[in-house]
Scaffold this motif. Structure first.
Motif, PDB file in Angstrom:
ATOM      1  N   ALA A 102     -32.000  16.855  31.829  1.00  0.00           N
ATOM      2  CA  ALA A 102     -30.534  16.896  31.187  1.00  0.00           C
ATOM      3  C   ALA A 102     -29.915  17.824  31.699  1.00  0.00           C
ATOM      4  O   ALA A 102     -28.956  17.938  32.529  1.00  0.00           O
ATOM      5  N   LYS A 103     -31.010  18.839  31.030  1.00  0.00           N
ATOM      6  CA  LYS A 103     -29.907  20.268  31.883  1.00  0.00           C
ATOM      7  C   LYS A 103     -30.441  20.290  33.266  1.00  0.00           C
ATOM      8  O   LYS A 103     -29.547  21.161  34.049  1.00  0.00           O
ATOM      9  N   ARG A 104     -31.399  20.178  33.894  1.00  0.00           N
ATOM     10  CA  ARG A 104     -31.268  20.855  35.363  1.00  0.00           C
ATOM     11  C   ARG A 104     -30.788  19.472  35.984  1.00  0.00           C
ATOM     12  O   ARG A 104     -30.176  20.463  37.448  1.00  0.00           O
ATOM     13  N   LEU A 105     -30.217  18.835  35.977  1.00  0.00           N
ATOM     14  CA  LEU A 105     -29.121  17.591  36.833  1.00  0.00           C
ATOM     15  C   LEU A 105     -28.604  17.013  35.821  1.00  0.00           C
ATOM     16  O   LEU A 105     -27.521  16.257  37.517  1.00  0.00           O
ATOM     17  N   GLY A 106     -27.305  17.841  35.434  1.00  0.00           N
ATOM     18  CA  GLY A 106     -26.282  17.753  34.728  1.00  0.00           C
ATOM     19  C   GLY A 106     -26.032  16.698  34.057  1.00  0.00           C
ATOM     20  O   GLY A 106     -25.022  16.408  34.293  1.00  0.00           O
ATOM     21  N   ILE A 107     -27.277  15.248  33.431  1.00  0.00           N
ATOM     22  CA  ILE A 107     -26.971  14.309  33.034  1.00  0.00           C
ATOM     23  C   ILE A 107     -27.157  14.763  31.409  1.00  0.00           C
ATOM     24  O   ILE A 107     -27.621  15.616  31.024  1.00  0.00           O
ATOM     25  N   GLU A 108     -26.529  13.339  31.025  1.00  0.00           N
ATOM     26  CA  GLU A 108     -25.646  13.706  30.184  1.00  0.00           C
ATOM     27  C   GLU A 108     -27.104  13.558  29.445  1.00  0.00           C
ATOM     28  O   GLU A 108     -27.805  12.126  29.179  1.00  0.00           O
ATOM     29  N   GLU A 109     -27.745  14.086  27.896  1.00  0.00           N
ATOM     30  CA  GLU A 109     -28.734  13.652  27.698  1.00  0.00           C
ATOM     31  C   GLU A 109     -28.582  11.813  26.957  1.00  0.00           C
ATOM     32  O   GLU A 109     -27.395  11.965  26.214  1.00  0.00           O
ATOM     33  N   GLY A 110     -29.752  11.090  27.026  1.00  0.00           N
ATOM     34  CA  GLY A 110     -29.615  10.411  25.966  1.00  0.00           C
ATOM     35  C   GLY A 110     -29.462   8.838  27.876  1.00  0.00           C
ATOM     36  O   GLY A 110     -29.576   7.693  26.690  1.00  0.00           O
ATOM     37  N   THR A 111     -29.190   9.338  28.228  1.00  0.00           N
ATOM     38  CA  THR A 111     -28.520   8.253  29.551  1.00  0.00           C
ATOM     39  C   THR A 111     -29.876   7.854  30.116  1.00  0.00           C
ATOM     40  O   THR A 111     -31.216   8.248  30.526  1.00  0.00           O
ATOM     41  N   PRO A 112     -30.146   6.563  30.053  1.00  0.00           N
ATOM     42  CA  PRO A 112     -30.699   5.668  30.395  1.00  0.00           C
ATOM     43  C   PRO A 112     -31.341   5.836  31.739  1.00  0.00           C
ATOM     44  O   PRO A 112     -30.521   5.583  32.581  1.00  0.00           O
ATOM     45  N   LEU A 113     -32.503   6.011  32.616  1.00  0.00           N
ATOM     46  CA  LEU A 113     -33.087   6.375  33.871  1.00  0.00           C
ATOM     47  C   LEU A 113     -33.017   5.479  34.573  1.00  0.00           C
ATOM     48  O   LEU A 113     -33.024   3.467  33.806  1.00  0.00           O
ATOM     49  N   PRO A 114     -32.855   4.911  35.370  1.00  0.00           N
ATOM     50  CA  PRO A 114     -32.831   3.549  36.753  1.00  0.00           C
ATOM     51  C   PRO A 114     -34.188   2.894  36.645  1.00  0.00           C
ATOM     52  O   PRO A 114     -34.485   1.720  36.694  1.00  0.00           O
ATOM     53  N   ARG A 115     -35.338   4.002  36.431  1.00  0.00           N
ATOM     54  CA  ARG A 115     -36.467   3.496  36.089  1.00  0.00           C
ATOM     55  C   ARG A 115     -37.380   4.082  36.084  1.00  0.00           C
ATOM     56  O   ARG A 115     -36.987   5.369  35.347  1.00  0.00           O
ATOM     57  N   PRO A 116     -38.625   4.168  34.894  1.00  0.00           N
ATOM     58  CA  PRO A 116     -39.175   5.397  34.604  1.00  0.00           C
ATOM     59  C   PRO A 116     -39.082   6.791  35.354  1.00  0.00           C
ATOM     60  O   PRO A 116     -39.811   6.192  36.961  1.00  0.00           O
ATOM     61  N   ILE A 117     -39.176   7.537  36.133  1.00  0.00           N
ATOM     62  CA  ILE A 117     -39.513   8.842  36.264  1.00  0.00           C
ATOM     63  C   ILE A 117     -41.032   9.869  36.212  1.00  0.00           C
ATOM     64  O   ILE A 117     -40.587   9.959  35.038  1.00  0.00           O
TER      65      ILE A 117
END
Length: 253
Positions: A102-117
């Motif tokens: 979340a920190k590395r990519l600037g994504i809000e914590e808890g955001t569902p990912l489109p598929r498992p990464i």
């Protein structure tokens, strides 16, 4: 009684020579560490809970055909496992953005990912377990392309199993990390899930409230870590529903 030979001591476990060739006794400590061991403490009962929970998950994986190094639990803090050659990678599976991602990519914590990464980190405490790509893994010979195909398959199967299991008890599997080991039978090699699977190595959030039930409780000073792990064990039926967190015994004068 013969003194056991210590093979290795890490941040959360001690490994001893097993009673039979090709076996190891894995002892779970109460030590808790975070931020590459910059933060540390001793949490009473943590090792007991992680031993029981890791047993529960490993037995479940074995039962559905996902091979692990687990053989049996010996007592409250120890389990017998197969000796294996650990591939020097942490295999991380992410279902929701959290932590360093979340920190590395600037994504809000808890955001569902489109598929498992699936991500890989090189296991080296001195370097802080840096993120690496499959190109690094191939170039430095840590694993072959066939190994990487098998590792990816194992990681996604563990994710399917763990996600369903946790969802059934009202817990969201945000992410987790596993280690993979090589087991040899003569010239034949197979890969197995090794080390442990526990709240130490997973992010677990209550589906309704978002309460954290994993090591982030310790990392972020969110309360009592043993309470959180005990709640996970209760929901999974690993501990009785009326169990209370274990406390350190008190001396009576």
């Amino acid at each position: 009684m013969a003194r056991r030979k210590k093979i290795y001591e890490g941040k959360a476990k001690i490994l001893y020579e097993g009673p039979e060739p090709g076996t190891i006794v894995q002892y779970f400590k109460d030590d808790a560490t975070a931020f590459n061991a910059e933060k540390r403490d001793v949490i009473d009962g943590k090792g007991v809970l992680n031993n029981r929970l890791s047993e529960f998950f490993m037995v479940g994986l074995n039962s559905i055909g996902v091979p692990t190094h687990f053989l049996k639990r010996l007592n409250m803090r120890e389990q017998l496992v197969r000796s294996c050659e650990i591939i020097p990678l942490e295999v991380i599976v992410r279902n929701f953005a959290a932590g360093t991602m979340a920190k590395r990519l600037g994504i809000e914590e808890g955001t569902p990912l489109p598929r498992p990464i699936v991500e890989y980190c090189y296991k080296d405490d001195k370097l802080g377990d840096p993120l690496v790509t499959e190109e690094h893994i191939a170039a430095f010979g840590w694993a072959s392309q066939q190994d990487m195909d098998d590792i990816l398959s194992l990681a996604l199967r563990v994710n399917d199993f763990m996600s369903g299991l946790m969802y059934g008890v009202g817990i969201k599997l945000v992410d987790f990390k596993i280690e993979i080991g090589r087991v040899y039978d003569g010239d034949y090699q197979r890969l197995v899930v090794a080390d442990e699977i526990s709240p130490d190595s997973c992010r677990l959030w209550d589906i309704e409230t978002g309460r954290k039930l994993d090591k982030d409780v310790f990392r972020r000073d969110l309360g009592n870590l043993t309470d959180a792990y005990t709640e996970v064990a209760r929901r999974l039926g690993v501990m009785p529903a009326n169990a209370t967190p274990m406390e350190k015994p008190k001396l009576i004068n």
